[in-house]
Design a protein around this motif. Structure first.
Motif, PDB file in Angstrom:
ATOM      1  N   CYS A 198      67.299  32.579  52.401  1.00  0.00           N
ATOM      2  CA  CYS A 198      67.092  33.153  53.727  1.00  0.00           C
ATOM      3  C   CYS A 198      65.717  33.796  53.825  1.00  0.00           C
ATOM      4  O   CYS A 198      65.069  34.089  52.812  1.00  0.00           O
ATOM      5  CB  CYS A 198      68.161  34.206  54.024  1.00  0.00           C
ATOM      6  N   ARG A 199      65.314  34.068  55.076  1.00  0.00           N
ATOM      7  CA  ARG A 199      64.083  34.826  55.299  1.00  0.00           C
ATOM      8  C   ARG A 199      64.152  35.516  56.655  1.00  0.00           C
ATOM      9  O   ARG A 199      64.960  35.137  57.523  1.00  0.00           O
ATOM     10  CB  ARG A 199      62.851  33.922  55.220  1.00  0.00           C
ATOM     11  N   VAL A 200      63.304  36.518  56.811  1.00  0.00           N
ATOM     12  CA  VAL A 200      63.243  37.275  58.049  1.00  0.00           C
ATOM     13  C   VAL A 200      61.791  37.713  58.239  1.00  0.00           C
ATOM     14  O   VAL A 200      61.088  37.988  57.255  1.00  0.00           O
ATOM     15  CB  VAL A 200      64.210  38.482  57.981  1.00  0.00           C
ATOM     16  N   PRO A 201      61.300  37.768  59.473  1.00  0.00           N
ATOM     17  CA  PRO A 201      59.907  38.191  59.677  1.00  0.00           C
ATOM     18  C   PRO A 201      59.666  39.613  59.184  1.00  0.00           C
ATOM     19  O   PRO A 201      60.554  40.471  59.240  1.00  0.00           O
ATOM     20  CB  PRO A 201      59.732  38.098  61.201  1.00  0.00           C
ATOM     21  N   VAL A 202      58.433  39.864  58.727  1.00  0.00           N
ATOM     22  CA  VAL A 202      58.077  41.192  58.245  1.00  0.00           C
ATOM     23  C   VAL A 202      58.162  42.211  59.374  1.00  0.00           C
ATOM     24  O   VAL A 202      58.655  43.324  59.194  1.00  0.00           O
ATOM     25  CB  VAL A 202      56.673  41.178  57.611  1.00  0.00           C
ATOM     26  N   ARG A 244      58.381  39.898  49.713  1.00  0.00           N
ATOM     27  CA  ARG A 244      57.456  39.502  50.774  1.00  0.00           C
ATOM     28  C   ARG A 244      56.509  38.424  50.303  1.00  0.00           C
ATOM     29  O   ARG A 244      55.924  38.483  49.225  1.00  0.00           O
ATOM     30  CB  ARG A 244      56.657  40.714  51.264  1.00  0.00           C
ATOM     31  N   ARG A 245      56.373  37.407  51.172  1.00  0.00           N
ATOM     32  CA  ARG A 245      55.350  36.390  50.997  1.00  0.00           C
ATOM     33  C   ARG A 245      54.790  36.073  52.375  1.00  0.00           C
ATOM     34  O   ARG A 245      55.538  35.638  53.255  1.00  0.00           O
ATOM     35  CB  ARG A 245      55.923  35.137  50.355  1.00  0.00           C
ATOM     36  N   GLY A 246      53.495  36.298  52.557  1.00  0.00           N
ATOM     37  CA  GLY A 246      52.908  36.109  53.876  1.00  0.00           C
ATOM     38  C   GLY A 246      53.517  37.082  54.860  1.00  0.00           C
ATOM     39  O   GLY A 246      53.604  38.284  54.622  1.00  0.00           O
ATOM     40  N   GLN A 247      54.010  36.577  55.974  1.00  0.00           N
ATOM     41  CA  GLN A 247      54.587  37.416  57.026  1.00  0.00           C
ATOM     42  C   GLN A 247      56.097  37.307  57.092  1.00  0.00           C
ATOM     43  O   GLN A 247      56.709  37.550  58.134  1.00  0.00           O
ATOM     44  CB  GLN A 247      53.964  37.040  58.373  1.00  0.00           C
ATOM     45  N   SER A 248      56.717  36.958  55.954  1.00  0.00           N
ATOM     46  CA  SER A 248      58.180  36.884  55.902  1.00  0.00           C
ATOM     47  C   SER A 248      58.705  37.546  54.634  1.00  0.00           C
ATOM     48  O   SER A 248      58.021  37.587  53.604  1.00  0.00           O
ATOM     49  CB  SER A 248      58.657  35.421  55.935  1.00  0.00           C
ATOM     50  N   LEU A 308      56.580  26.663  48.728  1.00  0.00           N
ATOM     51  CA  LEU A 308      56.263  26.833  50.139  1.00  0.00           C
ATOM     52  C   LEU A 308      54.762  26.796  50.356  1.00  0.00           C
ATOM     53  O   LEU A 308      53.990  27.227  49.497  1.00  0.00           O
ATOM     54  CB  LEU A 308      56.787  28.174  50.646  1.00  0.00           C
ATOM     55  N   ASN A 309      54.351  26.312  51.533  1.00  0.00           N
ATOM     56  CA  ASN A 309      52.949  26.450  51.875  1.00  0.00           C
ATOM     57  C   ASN A 309      52.691  27.878  52.341  1.00  0.00           C
ATOM     58  O   ASN A 309      53.615  28.672  52.548  1.00  0.00           O
ATOM     59  CB  ASN A 309      52.528  25.418  52.930  1.00  0.00           C
ATOM     60  N   ALA A 310      51.423  28.247  52.485  1.00  0.00           N
ATOM     61  CA  ALA A 310      51.074  29.637  52.786  1.00  0.00           C
ATOM     62  C   ALA A 310      51.619  30.081  54.135  1.00  0.00           C
ATOM     63  O   ALA A 310      52.002  31.242  54.310  1.00  0.00           O
ATOM     64  CB  ALA A 310      49.552  29.808  52.749  1.00  0.00           C
ATOM     65  N   ALA A 311      51.679  29.164  55.091  1.00  0.00           N
ATOM     66  CA  ALA A 311      52.164  29.505  56.424  1.00  0.00           C
ATOM     67  C   ALA A 311      53.675  29.604  56.500  1.00  0.00           C
ATOM     68  O   ALA A 311      54.219  30.106  57.494  1.00  0.00           O
ATOM     69  CB  ALA A 311      51.668  28.466  57.434  1.00  0.00           C
ATOM     70  N   GLY A 312      54.368  29.144  55.454  1.00  0.00           N
ATOM     71  CA  GLY A 312      55.823  29.179  55.463  1.00  0.00           C
ATOM     72  C   GLY A 312      56.453  28.167  56.383  1.00  0.00           C
ATOM     73  O   GLY A 312      57.616  28.313  56.793  1.00  0.00           O
ATOM     74  N   THR A 313      55.728  27.096  56.711  1.00  0.00           N
ATOM     75  CA  THR A 313      56.247  26.084  57.630  1.00  0.00           C
ATOM     76  C   THR A 313      56.747  24.831  56.919  1.00  0.00           C
ATOM     77  O   THR A 313      57.390  23.983  57.538  1.00  0.00           O
ATOM     78  CB  THR A 313      55.152  25.665  58.627  1.00  0.00           C
ATOM     79  N   LEU A 314      56.440  24.708  55.625  1.00  0.00           N
ATOM     80  CA  LEU A 314      56.825  23.514  54.881  1.00  0.00           C
ATOM     81  C   LEU A 314      57.424  23.913  53.542  1.00  0.00           C
ATOM     82  O   LEU A 314      56.863  24.740  52.832  1.00  0.00           O
ATOM     83  CB  LEU A 314      55.609  22.611  54.653  1.00  0.00           C
ATOM     84  N   TYR A 361      49.393  38.344  44.946  1.00  0.00           N
ATOM     85  CA  TYR A 361      48.023  38.645  44.525  1.00  0.00           C
ATOM     86  C   TYR A 361      47.445  39.871  45.229  1.00  0.00           C
ATOM     87  O   TYR A 361      46.860  40.749  44.595  1.00  0.00           O
ATOM     88  CB  TYR A 361      47.148  37.420  44.775  1.00  0.00           C
ATOM     89  N   GLU A 362      47.612  39.963  46.548  1.00  0.00           N
ATOM     90  CA  GLU A 362      46.988  41.042  47.314  1.00  0.00           C
ATOM     91  C   GLU A 362      47.940  42.202  47.571  1.00  0.00           C
ATOM     92  O   GLU A 362      47.580  43.148  48.270  1.00  0.00           O
ATOM     93  CB  GLU A 362      46.488  40.496  48.664  1.00  0.00           C
ATOM     94  N   ALA A 363      49.132  42.168  47.021  1.00  0.00           N
ATOM     95  CA  ALA A 363      50.124  43.214  47.299  1.00  0.00           C
ATOM     96  C   ALA A 363      49.747  44.521  46.619  1.00  0.00           C
ATOM     97  O   ALA A 363      49.139  44.525  45.544  1.00  0.00           O
ATOM     98  CB  ALA A 363      51.504  42.762  46.851  1.00  0.00           C
TER      99      ALA A 363
END
Length: 736
Positions: A101-105, A81-85, A147-153, A416-418
């Motif tokens: 690959c990735r999938v939403p949390v 898991r990273r962010g919401q994916s 990856l950026n934090a938002a997972g968009t780039l 970090y926050e996991a």
């Protein structure tokens, strides 16, 4: 010239004179990589190698088939898991590379979804198909992804020739389309700061030393990239990485003996790097920012208190103030640098390898009795020590328990926050297992064991023996060499076994327990596979490394021979059926052993071998040469180092003896060990060969230091190597 006749390169004598010694090199002209004559000669070497080893083709095909059959080709990783994916990889049968690959949390959970081969998860997205990217090139290798934090780039770098010159590209993951901007000539992988507005990357100089750090602002041309830092000291290699909380870029410039450290605030595009510890301090160290109770601190793993490292805690301001004062006054650094409060002191029997920072606790990597594992340092304990409590021994810290005696356990994910962190665990006979470890309980939860087809792992055994080196310590005790012995359960120490001895022994790199499917093909043929953990590696702490470098380097070679002899003495090896294997600096080991004890081996295989090391290190303009001075010594300025290196340099010490069968395996585009070294070496070996055994060189014309790209090509290369060795050991038939 027929393919069965060894290629004979012409001789053009070139003199090299240093410290009153002149060496005449007849084959230095083979360094002219762009010469049509050189390329023709290399093709002739390949043709000769193929002709000489043609009878081994069925064995190669058999070993390749065994590797492929045992490997679960349609395979996947455990989602992380990273962010919401959740991010994971798939490999598909028939494809060379991984698919990302990735999938939403879906819900706020840290339990990864169950992924099945060939079955897509709901919402699953392929965000990078390496096979599609590689299809357009004869060679393809990723340098890194970020990856950026938002997972968009996605920022990624790719090498399409094998020379480790990467092109940095950016992909909009919402559309799957690459942005028009790109950066050529990047060294390694990029680092995106969390917003994705800026990417940091390194560029190497002509000697292949990463020395310039740039910042690229998205939406601008590469020519506008800001030069953040340039390291002019030719003996420093620079690497960068984000702090655990992704607020700072940690910049380490160093070598095997000391480092220089800086931090850069990535939240500020105008920030300048802050020098924390200068190279002049000659401290080997690493820096890890951590926030405790709102205070920004630095954990420093360092050797100022002893060679096996200690851990101290301080602040960036305290360190930077000392360094500024030293720089401004140019006063001698007579007093030790104040590194703050000692948290984990130096221990003679434990090597502190480093730490991983999380918001819950500090994960400590430590090595004891050759085994590296993880131990846990609580923030409460860190607070207490910082407030005046006594330091705590690393050996007393708690950690997860595992059943094997010899294993490797390393952190592979620690968001970090996991509430948990992830480790990879394996042993010589245990395929990689992925465990999640809860911060609160420290209990390992098995997420996956790498599947292996049609293998009874109980059919194999791993044991540790200790070989006498013939040397003693200052206290009079005997120095013994750890040797790992792998064998089929039907094999006993009866003195009749073919044996393969593997070694490396440089750069403090440890040959840690790892599971390898290809190795099983040798064990099934009754071959004893022994790993000699010789001096120069890091298995027994910093002292083990220092006893096998610079003016102690010959210990690496004599240890390998002593390990070979001990295998014979214990009955694990038939003295007439022993082969040796090593690569890169381990290839130098192979060359040295071939000169020192050719009669002990029936075959030697040297992968990308560093066999003309003195010539290379004498030329600081060659890739990485100046960086090697801290490992081998500087033969340019020091006549003692020159003479010592000349005494063991494989290319310069070939003699008229009966050499065993020797294969040098290399790649044309290798930038770490140039192809010219084995190309020259095999020429002089053939000239001095007084036996009947062949000397061949196989060169990958589209590969780099790691050989050809793609898993199938890698398996074919391993099958070639193992078939060559098994053939000369007289162990071609599998017992399965």
């Amino acid at each position: 010239m027929s393919d069965s006749t060894p290629p004979q390169a012409k001789k053009i004598p070139t003199e090299r004179t240093h410290h009153g010694d002149t060496f005449v090199d007849s084959y230095e002209w083979l360094r002219e990589k762009d010469s049509a004559e050189v390329i023709e000669h290399l093709h002739a070497e390949n043709a000769y190698a193929e002709a000489i080893t043609a009878s081994q083709q069925p064995l190669r095909e058999a070993i390749f088939s065994e590797i492929r059959h045992r490997t679960v080709e349609t395979d996947l990783s455990v989602p992380s898991r990273r962010g919401q994916s959740w991010y994971f990889t798939r490999t598909i049968e028939g494809e060379q590379h991984a698919i990302y690959c990735r999938v939403p949390v879906g819900r706020d959970s840290w339990t990864p979804p169950q992924v099945q081969a060939g079955v897509a998860l709901a919402g699953e997205e392929t965000f990078f198909d390496t096979n599609a990217e590689a299809a357009r090139h004869p060679f393809y290798q990723l340098g890194g992804m970020s990856l950026n934090a938002a997972g968009t780039l996605l920022a990624y770098s790719e090498d399409t020739s094998g020379d480790e010159l990467y092109t940095l590209r950016f992909r909009d993951l919402s559309s799957g389309v690459n942005l028009p901007e790109e950066v050529e000539g990047v060294h390694g992988g990029p680092v995106l700061e969390p917003t994705g507005q800026r990417a940091y990357y390194m560029v190497a100089d002509a000697a292949w030393r990463p020395h310039r750090l740039y910042m690229h602002t998205l939406g601008t041309h590469a020519e506008q990239d800001r030069l953040i830092l340039e390291i002019t000291d030719e003996q420093l290699w620079t690497g960068v990485g984000l702090s655990a909380d992704k607020r700072e870029l940690v910049i380490i410039s160093g070598n095997s003996e000391y480092d220089e450290s800086r931090i850069l605030d990535v939240t500020d595009p105008e920030a300048q790097p802050v020098l924390l510890i200068s190279a002049e301090r000659r401290i080997l160290h690493s820096i890890d920012p951590i926030e405790v109770d709102g205070e920004r601190l630095l954990l420093i793993t360092h050797n100022q208190a002893g060679p096996n490292n200690a851990l101290s805690v301080t602040t960036a301001d305290e360190l930077a103030a000392q360094t500024r004062a030293e720089t401004s006054t140019e006063r001698p650094r007579e007093q030790p640098l104040d590194l703050g409060t000692l948290v984990l002191p130096h221990e003679e029997t434990v090597k502190l390898e480093g730490v991983t920072i999380t918001a819950a606790q500090v994960i400590v990597a430590a090595r004891r009795d050759t085994v590296e594992s993880v131990q846990l340092l609580s923030l409460d304990l860190l607070r207490a020590v910082r407030e005046g409590a006594a330091p705590v021994l690393t050996s007393t810290l708690p950690g997860p328990d595992f059943e094997d005696e010899l294993y490797t356990c390393a952190v592979i994910a620690a968001e970090y926050e996991a509430p948990l962190f992830r480790v990879a665990y394996e042993s010589w006979l245990t395929p990689t297992r992925i465990y999640d470890i809860d911060h609160a309980s420290a209990s390992p939860l098995l997420r996956r064991e790498t599947p292996v087809n049609d293998v009874d792992l109980e059919a194999y055994c791993a044991t540790r023996i200790w070989a006498p080196s013939g040397d003693t310590r200052a206290d009079g005790s005997e120095i013994t060499i750890p040797v790992t012995v792998l064998h089929h359960r039907d094999v006993s120490a009866d003195g009749t076994n073919p044996a393969l001895v593997y070694g490396y022994g440089s750069y403090e790199m440890s040959m840690d327990p790892s599971f390898g499917i290809p190795r099983l093909s040798l064990l099934d043929r009754g071959i004893v596979f022994a790993i000699a953990h010789v001096r120069g590696g890091g298995e027994l702490g910093r002292g083990w490394y220092e006893d096998g470098k610079k003016l102690n380097k010959i210990n690496t070679f004599t240890d390998f021979i002593a390990a070979t002899d001990h295998l014979v003495e214990l009955g694990w090896a038939d003295p007439s059926r022993i082969a040796a294997l090593g690569g890169s600096a381990g290839g130098l080991l192979m060359g040295a052993v071939a000169n020192l004890a050719p009669e002990k081996y029936v075959a030697i295989l040297a992968q990308v071998p560093f066999v003309d090391n003195l010539t290379s290190i004498l030329d600081p303009e060659l890739p990485l040469s100046a960086l090697e001075w801290e490992e081998w010594g500087n033969p340019i300025t020091d006549p003692e180092v020159y003479r010592y290196m000349k005494s063991y340099a494989p290319y310069e010490n070939v003699r008229e003896v009966a050499y065993p069968a020797i294969a040098a395996v290399t790649s044309l585009n290798d930038t770490r060990v140039l192809y010219v070294e084995p190309a020259k070496w095999v020429q002089v070996l053939r000239e001095h060969q007084r036996g009947e055994a062949p000397v061949v060189m196989k060169i990958e014309m589209d590969g780099g230091h790691g050989g050809a790209s793609g898993r199938y090509e890698s398996w074919k290369e391993r099958a070639w190597d193992y078939a060559f060795l098994a053939h000369h050991l007289g162990a071609s038939e599998s017992r399965r």
